[in-house]
Structures are given as C-alpha cells and as structure tokens.
Write an enzyme that holds these catalytic residues in place. Structure first.
Site, PDB file in Angstrom:
ATOM      1  N   ASN A 129     -28.027  -3.189  38.140  1.00 53.31           N
ATOM      2  CA  ASN A 129     -28.265  -4.569  38.573  1.00 53.31           C
ATOM      3  C   ASN A 129     -29.389  -4.574  39.609  1.00 53.31           C
ATOM      4  OD1 ASN A 129     -28.190  -7.136  39.611  1.00 53.31           O
ATOM      5  ND2 ASN A 129     -26.145  -6.965  40.502  1.00 53.31           N
ATOM      6  N   CYS A 132     -29.783  -9.167  41.669  1.00 53.60           N
ATOM      7  CA  CYS A 132     -28.912 -10.148  42.329  1.00 53.60           C
ATOM      8  C   CYS A 132     -29.685 -10.988  43.340  1.00 53.60           C
ATOM      9  CB  CYS A 132     -27.747  -9.475  43.007  1.00 53.60           C
ATOM     10  SG  CYS A 132     -26.541 -10.729  43.474  1.00 53.60           S
ATOM     11  N   ILE A 194     -29.561 -12.714  31.216  1.00 53.36           N
ATOM     12  CA  ILE A 194     -30.106 -12.727  32.555  1.00 53.36           C
ATOM     13  C   ILE A 194     -28.994 -12.684  33.620  1.00 53.36           C
ATOM     14  CG2 ILE A 194     -32.242 -13.972  32.063  1.00 53.36           C
ATOM     15  CD1 ILE A 194     -30.774 -16.594  32.769  1.00 53.36           C
ATOM     16  N   ASN A 195     -29.401 -12.379  34.827  1.00 52.86           N
ATOM     17  CA  ASN A 195     -28.516 -12.587  35.969  1.00 52.86           C
ATOM     18  C   ASN A 195     -28.602 -14.071  36.339  1.00 52.86           C
ATOM     19  OD1 ASN A 195     -26.951 -12.157  38.372  1.00 52.86           O
ATOM     20  ND2 ASN A 195     -27.667 -10.032  38.331  1.00 52.86           N
TER      21      ASN A 195
HETATM   22  C1  LIG Z   1     -18.674 -15.215  40.472  1.00 52.08           C
HETATM   23  C2  LIG Z   1     -19.768 -14.402  39.854  1.00 52.08           C
HETATM   24  C3  LIG Z   1     -20.010 -13.110  40.300  1.00 52.08           C
HETATM   25  C4  LIG Z   1     -21.038 -12.344  39.729  1.00 52.08           C
HETATM   26  N1  LIG Z   1     -21.236 -11.064  40.153  1.00 52.08           N
HETATM   27  C5  LIG Z   1     -22.173 -10.285  39.544  1.00 52.08           C
HETATM   28  C6  LIG Z   1     -22.316  -8.916  39.890  1.00 52.08           C
HETATM   29  O1  LIG Z   1     -21.586  -8.361  40.699  1.00 52.08           O
HETATM   30  N2  LIG Z   1     -23.311  -8.216  39.272  1.00 52.08           N
HETATM   31  C7  LIG Z   1     -24.132  -8.755  38.316  1.00 52.08           C
HETATM   32  O2  LIG Z   1     -24.999  -8.056  37.778  1.00 52.08           O
HETATM   33  N3  LIG Z   1     -23.993 -10.056  37.956  1.00 52.08           N
HETATM   34  C8  LIG Z   1     -23.039 -10.819  38.540  1.00 52.08           C
HETATM   35  N4  LIG Z   1     -22.876 -12.127  38.148  1.00 52.08           N
HETATM   36  C9  LIG Z   1     -23.765 -12.676  37.105  1.00 52.08           C
HETATM   37  C10 LIG Z   1     -23.116 -12.609  35.715  1.00 52.08           C
HETATM   38  O3  LIG Z   1     -22.841 -11.286  35.329  1.00 52.08           O
HETATM   39  C11 LIG Z   1     -24.021 -13.274  34.649  1.00 52.08           C
HETATM   40  O4  LIG Z   1     -25.240 -12.572  34.564  1.00 52.08           O
HETATM   41  C12 LIG Z   1     -24.331 -14.739  34.986  1.00 52.08           C
HETATM   42  O5  LIG Z   1     -23.174 -15.365  35.522  1.00 52.08           O
HETATM   43  C13 LIG Z   1     -24.792 -15.529  33.760  1.00 52.08           C
HETATM   44  O6  LIG Z   1     -23.809 -15.537  32.750  1.00 52.08           O
HETATM   45  P1  LIG Z   1     -22.755 -16.748  32.541  1.00 52.08           P
HETATM   46  O7  LIG Z   1     -23.538 -18.013  32.502  1.00 52.08           O
HETATM   47  O8  LIG Z   1     -22.061 -16.403  31.254  1.00 52.08           O
HETATM   48  O9  LIG Z   1     -21.819 -16.710  33.712  1.00 52.08           O
HETATM   49  C14 LIG Z   1     -21.852 -12.912  38.708  1.00 52.08           C
HETATM   50  C15 LIG Z   1     -21.610 -14.212  38.263  1.00 52.08           C
HETATM   51  C16 LIG Z   1     -20.583 -14.961  38.801  1.00 52.08           C
HETATM   52  C17 LIG Z   1     -20.341 -16.354  38.282  1.00 52.08           C
END
Ligand SMILES: Cc1cc2nc3c(=O)[nH]c(=O)nc-3n(C[C@H](O)[C@H](O)[C@H](O)COP(=O)(O)O)c2cc1C
Length: 308
Positions: A129, A132, A194-195
């Site tokens: 990652n 972030c 994506i993140n």
């Molecule tokens: C509460 C929360 C915590 C997250 N923590 C991480 C993390 O620790 N590491 C990471 O690479 N992405 C993290 N993400 C990002 C998600 O892995 C993902 O990339 C992002 O939410 C987009 O996908 P989605 O729309 O399906 O949620 C987090 C997302 C959320 C909502």
C-alpha cells in the site's frame, strides 16, 4: 452455466471478488467469515513495522453517496500481523481462499523490513500500500504520487520476498498509468487500483471539518467512475493483472470493472451497504447478468470495453 473462476498470478480464485484492505481484515476469524461468505480472496488490514493507534474519532462516516474515512492505518504491527496471517491461513485452507497481506511503511527500508517479517507467515500475496491518503502529514507525499518512488518501493519489496507482490495505487495523481508502468517495470506481479480518493466533509453547524483528521479517503458508489477510468487507463498500458477496486456494490459494477480490464474485483464499502452477504449477492448478480448477456466466463468479458 457461467464460470466465475479467475487466474491471479497462477492462483485460481473461485470467483473474482477480493475483500479490499482495511475492511474486516483485522483478525483471523473475521477473515475466515468473509471467505465463508463467498469471497474469492481476502486482504488483511495494512500493517506497518511498528504498531499504530491511528487517528482519533470520528474516523469513518457514511455521507449519502459513499464513505469517507481517516482511520490512520491503525494496526498491531508486522510481528502481530504475521501471527494473525498464520492463524488465518489455517482457517482459510479448507476453503482454498488465498490471503493477501497488505503492508505499508514510511520509508523504503521500512517497506522492505515489513515485507520480510510478513513473508515468514507465508501469505499467498503481499499487497504494498503506497497510496494511503490519510497519513500524509506524518509520512509526507505518498510513494504512489511519484513513479520513481513507487518503483523503488516495488524493487525493495521484491528483493526480500519470493511471494507475488501486488502494488496498490492511488487515484490522487495526474497520470496513474505512468505509475502503473513504473511498478510493472520494477517487477510488480499485479496492481490493485484504486485506494480511496482524497476528500473532505464539513459540519456546517460546528463550522469545521467532520473528520478529526480533517481530510480523509472517499470510497463506495461515488468513486466507481473514477476507479473504472483508472483501471481502463492502467490496463491499456500494462500486461500484469489488475484488481479493480472502488465503488463495486453490485454484480453490474463488478462486470463494468472486468469490462474495463480488471482480472479480479476488490470489494470494500459494499460490506457496509450490504453486509457480509455482499460477496454472495454480487456473485449471483454477476453470474445472472453474464448469463443474460450470453457470456460464459470472465475471460470472455475481460477488457471488452477497450475494443469499442
Ligand atoms: C474504513 C476503511 C479502511 C481502509 N483501510 C485501508 C487500508 O488499511 N489499506 C489499504 O490499502 N486500503 C484501505 N482502504 C481502502 C480500500 O481497501 C479500497 O481501496 C477503497 O475503499 C475503495 O474500494 P470500495 O469503494 O470498494 O470501498 C480502506 C477503506 C475503508 C473504507
């Protein structure tokens, strides 16, 4: 019959749905529950060399079109996470669900040391990652913001592990395809895109940002078009597989992601909207829709949006 199986760096996933990092990936039992709920693979919460408390509350909020979060990468540290992964592997073995260990660091050396410790637990993949958006004040600009820095992290992690490496990219850049090409050239085995998308919400009554961290990362339905565009641009430029992540809540969303070129599909915020059954529901919807459209396998559909 529609076949939802996909190949990710030599691993056969029974379906393309991957639990995204940070969402339920904090303990072995929770990871096993997600696998039992039908995920094709599961990703742990990102971990760092040392434990981190993360940001004060409020850290996560639903705002009508998605979530915003600034959890601040709270995690128990690499040694503890290695134990969690080892435990989770035992629970996941009968289900044949691969586990992706997500790591991050504040320096290139920290990424490498964390990858080394985590490798001892033999996860099936390591996800790096570099993207972030919620810890920039502490860590400076994310490595994903600079193709050269992203490549350096990739090379450093590849040098300490033989486990396939997935690099997770940020949409908060001018040219995501350029970063994707740089990490591919540096040896990445796959990309996750994506993140979250950097954002902010303001409490009009208090006259200040809602999140304690002020800014956070947007996820869920609002970011799907951004994620699709990123996956499309990346898969136009690289050969390695991409886990298309961002705003996938339904089977139709998953199919769009695959048509944009994704090999597998990340599912994060959908768990908030649909519960753990999101994995089974999305699979059913995906299979139904593919059947209706006359497709029999994911391979048949992958990247077709590029042909038009
Ligand atoms: C509460 C929360 C915590 C997250 N923590 C991480 C993390 O620790 N590491 C990471 O690479 N992405 C993290 N993400 C990002 C998600 O892995 C993902 O990339 C992002 O939410 C987009 O996908 P989605 O729309 O399906 O949620 C987090 C997302 C959320 C909502």
């Amino acid at each position: 019959m529609v076949n939802l199986g996909v190949d990710l760096c030599g691993y056969r996933l029974k379906n393309p749905l991957v639990l995204a990092s940070g969402v339920l990936g904090t303990g072995p039992e929770l990871l096993a529950r997600v696998a039992e709920a039908g995920a094709g693979a599961v990703t742990t919460k990102s971990c760092s060399l040392a434990p981190r408390r993360g940001h004060p509350n409020p850290t996560v909020l639903e705002w009508g079109h998605g979530l915003i979060n600034a959890v601040g990468l709270a995690n128990p540290g690499a040694e503890a996470m290695a134990r969690i992964i080892a435990e989770a592997k035992k629970l996941l073995a009968p289900l044949k669900t691969p586990i992706i260990a997500s790591i991050f660091g504040s320096t290139i050396e920290e990424f490498a040391r964390t990858a080394h410790i985590i490798s001892s637990a033999s996860p099936d993949f390591i996800e790096v990652n570099i993207s972030c958006p919620n810890v920039e004040e502490e860590f400076g600009r994310p490595f994903a913001a600079d193709p050269e820095a992203a490549a350096k992290v990739t090379r450093a992690v590849k040098a300490v592990t033989s486990i396939p490496v997935i690099v997770k990219l940020s949409p908060n850049v001018t040219d995501i395809a350029e970063v994707a090409c740089a990490v591919e050239e540096a040896g990445a085995d796959a990309i996750c895109a994506i993140n979250t998308v950097a954002g902010m919400l303001i409490d009009v009554y208090a006259g200040r940002p809602i999140l304690a961290n002020r800014t956070g990362g947007l996820s869920g339905p609002a970011i799907k078009p951004i994620a699709l565009r990123c996956v499309y641009e990346i898969t136009q430029n690289v050969k390695i597989p991409v886990i298309g992540t961002g705003g996938v809540t339904t089977g139709k969303d998953a199919l769009e992601m695959i048509m944009a070129g994704a090999t597998a599909v990340g599912v994060g915020s959908a768990v908030y909207y649909r519960g753990l059954q999101a994995f089974n529901l999305i699979q059913e919807e995906l299979a139904d829709l593919m059947q209706k459209l006359g497709y029999r396998s994911i391979e048949e559909v992958r990247g077709i949006a590029h042909r038009s």
